[in-house]
Write a protein that holds these residues in place. Structure first.
Motif, PDB file in Angstrom:
ATOM      1  N   ILE A 111      71.267 -27.213  60.911  1.00 23.59           N
ATOM      2  CA  ILE A 111      71.735 -26.611  59.568  1.00 23.59           C
ATOM      3  C   ILE A 111      73.232 -26.102  59.885  1.00 23.59           C
ATOM      4  CG2 ILE A 111      71.020 -24.243  59.796  1.00 23.59           C
ATOM      5  CD1 ILE A 111      70.286 -26.504  56.748  1.00 23.59           C
ATOM      6  N   ALA A 112      73.919 -26.174  58.785  1.00 25.94           N
ATOM      7  CA  ALA A 112      75.119 -25.830  58.834  1.00 25.94           C
ATOM      8  C   ALA A 112      75.381 -24.559  57.882  1.00 25.94           C
ATOM      9  CB  ALA A 112      76.316 -26.661  58.573  1.00 25.94           C
ATOM     10  N   PRO A 113      76.359 -23.617  57.946  1.00 29.21           N
ATOM     11  CA  PRO A 113      76.681 -22.545  57.030  1.00 29.21           C
ATOM     12  C   PRO A 113      77.338 -23.136  55.804  1.00 29.21           C
ATOM     13  CG  PRO A 113      78.166 -22.328  58.820  1.00 29.21           C
ATOM     14  CD  PRO A 113      77.067 -23.538  59.013  1.00 29.21           C
ATOM     15  N   VAL A 114      76.825 -23.901  55.050  1.00 33.34           N
ATOM     16  CA  VAL A 114      77.473 -24.512  53.903  1.00 33.34           C
ATOM     17  C   VAL A 114      76.455 -24.801  52.828  1.00 33.34           C
ATOM     18  CG1 VAL A 114      78.980 -25.858  55.518  1.00 33.34           C
ATOM     19  CG2 VAL A 114      76.854 -27.062  54.800  1.00 33.34           C
ATOM     20  N   PRO A 115      76.829 -25.047  51.561  1.00 27.64           N
ATOM     21  CA  PRO A 115      75.888 -25.204  50.483  1.00 27.64           C
ATOM     22  C   PRO A 115      75.722 -26.950  50.688  1.00 27.64           C
ATOM     23  CG  PRO A 115      78.209 -25.175  49.825  1.00 27.64           C
ATOM     24  CD  PRO A 115      78.114 -24.603  51.152  1.00 27.64           C
ATOM     25  N   TYR A 116      74.661 -27.307  50.371  1.00 28.62           N
ATOM     26  CA  TYR A 116      74.121 -28.682  50.405  1.00 28.62           C
ATOM     27  C   TYR A 116      73.587 -29.271  48.823  1.00 28.62           C
ATOM     28  CZ  TYR A 116      73.575 -28.433  55.473  1.00 28.62           C
ATOM     29  OH  TYR A 116      73.992 -28.245  56.678  1.00 28.62           O
ATOM     30  N   ALA A 117      73.796 -30.628  48.813  1.00 26.15           N
ATOM     31  CA  ALA A 117      73.107 -31.098  47.549  1.00 26.15           C
ATOM     32  C   ALA A 117      71.675 -31.167  47.473  1.00 26.15           C
ATOM     33  CB  ALA A 117      73.885 -32.428  47.407  1.00 26.15           C
ATOM     34  N   PRO A 118      71.052 -31.227  46.195  1.00 24.86           N
ATOM     35  CA  PRO A 118      69.484 -31.027  46.178  1.00 24.86           C
ATOM     36  C   PRO A 118      69.085 -32.310  46.902  1.00 24.86           C
ATOM     37  CG  PRO A 118      70.703 -30.526  44.113  1.00 24.86           C
ATOM     38  CD  PRO A 118      71.742 -30.946  45.004  1.00 24.86           C
ATOM     39  N   ARG A 119      67.993 -32.178  47.769  1.00 22.03           N
ATOM     40  CA  ARG A 119      67.440 -33.248  48.329  1.00 22.03           C
ATOM     41  C   ARG A 119      65.814 -33.184  48.432  1.00 22.03           C
ATOM     42  NH1 ARG A 119      69.460 -34.300  54.064  1.00 22.03           N
ATOM     43  NH2 ARG A 119      71.521 -33.365  53.669  1.00 22.03           N
ATOM     44  N   HIS A 120      65.264 -32.219  47.793  1.00 23.90           N
ATOM     45  CA  HIS A 120      63.910 -31.991  47.674  1.00 23.90           C
ATOM     46  C   HIS A 120      63.159 -32.372  46.391  1.00 23.90           C
ATOM     47  CE1 HIS A 120      65.207 -29.802  51.050  1.00 23.90           C
ATOM     48  NE2 HIS A 120      64.153 -30.113  51.774  1.00 23.90           N
ATOM     49  N   GLN A 121      63.747 -32.970  45.319  1.00 22.48           N
ATOM     50  CA  GLN A 121      63.258 -33.130  43.985  1.00 22.48           C
ATOM     51  C   GLN A 121      61.971 -33.941  44.169  1.00 22.48           C
ATOM     52  OE1 GLN A 121      66.672 -33.700  44.867  1.00 22.48           O
ATOM     53  NE2 GLN A 121      67.998 -33.425  43.112  1.00 22.48           N
ATOM     54  N   ARG A 122      62.099 -35.118  44.994  1.00 21.78           N
ATOM     55  CA  ARG A 122      60.752 -35.611  45.004  1.00 21.78           C
ATOM     56  C   ARG A 122      59.612 -34.986  45.517  1.00 21.78           C
ATOM     57  NH1 ARG A 122      62.040 -41.151  48.177  1.00 21.78           N
ATOM     58  NH2 ARG A 122      63.013 -41.493  46.188  1.00 21.78           N
ATOM     59  N   VAL A 123      59.864 -34.231  46.661  1.00 20.12           N
ATOM     60  CA  VAL A 123      58.744 -33.411  47.267  1.00 20.12           C
ATOM     61  C   VAL A 123      58.226 -32.637  46.049  1.00 20.12           C
ATOM     62  CG1 VAL A 123      58.350 -31.656  48.973  1.00 20.12           C
ATOM     63  CG2 VAL A 123      59.765 -33.512  49.619  1.00 20.12           C
ATOM     64  N   PHE A 124      59.322 -31.826  45.532  1.00 22.39           N
ATOM     65  CA  PHE A 124      58.746 -30.855  44.248  1.00 22.39           C
ATOM     66  C   PHE A 124      58.048 -31.492  43.294  1.00 22.39           C
ATOM     67  CE2 PHE A 124      62.070 -27.728  45.853  1.00 22.39           C
ATOM     68  CZ  PHE A 124      61.353 -26.803  46.146  1.00 22.39           C
ATOM     69  N   ALA A 125      58.498 -32.653  42.977  1.00 21.32           N
ATOM     70  CA  ALA A 125      57.869 -33.268  41.851  1.00 21.32           C
ATOM     71  C   ALA A 125      56.227 -33.576  42.293  1.00 21.32           C
ATOM     72  CB  ALA A 125      58.562 -34.633  41.501  1.00 21.32           C
ATOM     73  N   ALA A 126      56.145 -34.182  43.568  1.00 21.40           N
ATOM     74  CA  ALA A 126      54.811 -34.572  44.144  1.00 21.40           C
ATOM     75  C   ALA A 126      53.923 -33.400  44.372  1.00 21.40           C
ATOM     76  CB  ALA A 126      55.182 -35.334  45.449  1.00 21.40           C
ATOM     77  N   LEU A 127      54.547 -32.165  44.793  1.00 21.94           N
ATOM     78  CA  LEU A 127      53.517 -31.319  44.860  1.00 21.94           C
ATOM     79  C   LEU A 127      53.276 -30.583  43.669  1.00 21.94           C
ATOM     80  CD1 LEU A 127      55.576 -29.178  47.459  1.00 21.94           C
ATOM     81  CD2 LEU A 127      53.360 -30.487  47.931  1.00 21.94           C
ATOM     82  N   THR A 128      54.002 -30.557  42.379  1.00 24.20           N
ATOM     83  CA  THR A 128      53.713 -29.830  41.312  1.00 24.20           C
ATOM     84  C   THR A 128      52.888 -30.860  40.388  1.00 24.20           C
ATOM     85  OG1 THR A 128      55.792 -30.714  40.417  1.00 24.20           O
ATOM     86  CG2 THR A 128      55.788 -28.487  41.057  1.00 24.20           C
ATOM     87  N   SER A 129      52.825 -32.135  40.723  1.00 23.97           N
ATOM     88  CA  SER A 129      51.884 -33.022  39.956  1.00 23.97           C
ATOM     89  C   SER A 129      50.848 -33.122  40.361  1.00 23.97           C
ATOM     90  CB  SER A 129      52.710 -34.525  39.730  1.00 23.97           C
ATOM     91  OG  SER A 129      52.986 -34.856  40.896  1.00 23.97           O
ATOM     92  N   LEU A 130      50.196 -32.705  41.607  1.00 20.16           N
ATOM     93  CA  LEU A 130      49.237 -32.711  42.529  1.00 20.16           C
ATOM     94  C   LEU A 130      48.016 -31.816  41.853  1.00 20.16           C
ATOM     95  CD1 LEU A 130      47.329 -33.761  44.991  1.00 20.16           C
ATOM     96  CD2 LEU A 130      48.154 -31.953  46.038  1.00 20.16           C
ATOM     97  N   PRO A 131      46.826 -32.291  41.327  1.00 20.53           N
ATOM     98  CA  PRO A 131      45.672 -31.592  40.718  1.00 20.53           C
ATOM     99  C   PRO A 131      45.279 -30.642  41.661  1.00 20.53           C
ATOM    100  CG  PRO A 131      45.497 -33.595  40.132  1.00 20.53           C
ATOM    101  CD  PRO A 131      46.523 -33.873  41.304  1.00 20.53           C
ATOM    102  N   LEU A 132      45.032 -29.462  41.405  1.00 19.57           N
ATOM    103  CA  LEU A 132      44.455 -28.244  42.442  1.00 19.57           C
ATOM    104  C   LEU A 132      43.103 -28.228  41.604  1.00 19.57           C
ATOM    105  CD1 LEU A 132      47.562 -25.943  42.857  1.00 19.57           C
ATOM    106  CD2 LEU A 132      46.696 -27.879  44.175  1.00 19.57           C
TER     107      LEU A 132
END
Length: 262
Positions: A111-132
Motif C-alpha cells: 500500500i502507498a500513502p496516496v488516494p486510490y480509485a475505487p476497486r471493490h464495488q463488485r465485492v460490495f455488490a456481491a456481499l450485499t446481494s447475498l441472502p442472509l
C-alpha cells in the motif's frame, strides 16, 4: 464510538502491532506473529468493523490511528513497531504521521500513502446481494460470490466472515459501516507532514497497489524508508510468499537493535 479493540497478544519483548486489511481479521497476519513471537511481544488486532471489534457507523484514518494509540495505552506500551497490510498499512502509516512519539517503526505491506480509485464495488455488490435469511448455506454463498465476478481466492477469504446467526447467517464485519466509510478508506487525508522514523514498504511485484509513480509520495512523507519487492507475489504477498515476507519484516525489526538480535 468505542475504541476498545479485540486483540490477541503473544510473545515477550518490544511491542509489535499487526493490522490486517479490508474485510480481514486478526488471523490474517498470524504467520508473521509466530515468526516474531520468540523475540517480540506481538499483538494482532481486529480493526473496527471487522472480526470481534466494535462496529462504527463510519471510520477514518485519524480515528483508526487513535484506536491504535488507545490500544498501546491498554497494553502499557510507550511505543510499538506497527505493521499493516493494505488498509492496515494505511492505518499504521497514519498513526506514524499523527502520533510519531508512539511509533518505534512502521511497515506497510503493498500500500502507498496516496488516494486510490475505487476497486471493490463488485465485492460490495456481491456481499450485499447475498441472502442472509438461511436460504443460502456456505457452498451456495461461495457460488453466489463467484457468479458475481469475485475471484475464488477473494471469495474464500470473504467467507471467513460469514457465520451462522440465531436465524440465518450474518457477516462478522460491519458491511454497512464499511460501505459508508469506503471513500475515506481508499482516500488519504494527509497533505503535509512526515514521519522520520524507520519505515519499510514491501510490495508484491505482480501488484498494482505500489508503483513507481507512488515513490515521491512515499519519500516525502516517510523519508527514512526502505523499499522492497517480492517477486512472484501480488497484493496478498504475506499469504503468497510468507517465508520471504516474514523474513523481510523480522530482519527490518532486528536491524534496529543489532545488539539484541545478533
Amino acid at each position: 464510538m468505542s475504541a476498545q479493540l479485540n486483540y490477541q497478544t503473544q510473545g515477550v519483548g518490544e511491542d509489535v502491532v499487526l493490522v490486517h486489511g479490508l474485510f480481514g481479521d486478526l488471523d490474517n497476519l498470524k504467520g508473521l506473529a509466530q515468526t516474531l513471537e520468540s523475540e517480540y511481544r506481538v499483538t494482532r488486532i481486529d480493526v473496527p468493523n471487522h472480526g470481534q471489534s466494535p462496529h462504527w457507523d463510519t471510520m477514518d484514518y485519524p480515528s483508526l490511528a487513535q484506536s491504535l494509540v488507545s490500544l498501546l495505552d491498554e497494553l502499557g506500551a510507550t511505543k510499538a513497531h506497527l505493521i499493516g497490510h493494505s488498509m492496515g498499512g494505511k492505518i499504521v502509516l497514519a498513526t506514524a504521521l499523527l502520533h510519531p512519539d508512539r511509533v518505534a517503526s512502521v511497515v506497510a505491506a503493498d500500500i502507498a500513502p496516496v488516494p486510490y480509485a475505487p476497486r471493490h464495488q463488485r465485492v460490495f455488490a456481491a456481499l450485499t446481494s447475498l441472502p442472509l435469511d438461511g436460504s443460502v448455506e456456505r457452498k451456495e454463498a461461495l457460488n453466489h460470490l463467484l457468479a458475481r465476478g469475485v475471484d475464488e481466492a477473494t471469495a474464500q477469504f470473504l467467507l471467513k466472515s460469514f457465520r451462522r446467526a440465531e436465524s440465518g447467517f450474518s457477516w462478522r464485519m460491519n458491511l454497512d459501516g464499511l460501505i459508508a466509510s469506503y471513500e475515506g478508506i481508499i482516500g488519504w487525508p494527509f497533505n503535509n507532514g512526515a514521519y522520520d522514523g524507520p519505515t519499510l514498504f514491501i510490495r508484491g511485484d505482480e501488484s498494482d497497489y505500489v508503483t513507481a509513480e507512488h515513490k515521491d509520495a512515499i519519500l516525502s512523507q516517510f523519508p527514512n524508508v526502505q523499499l522492497k519487492s517480492i517477486g512472484g507475489a501480488g497484493h496478498w504477498l504475506h499469504a503468497q510468499k510468507p517465508g520471504i515476507f516474514n523474513r523481510l519484516v523480522k530482519n527490518f525489526l532486528d536491524s534496529q537493535h543489532p545488539e539484541l538480535h545478533g
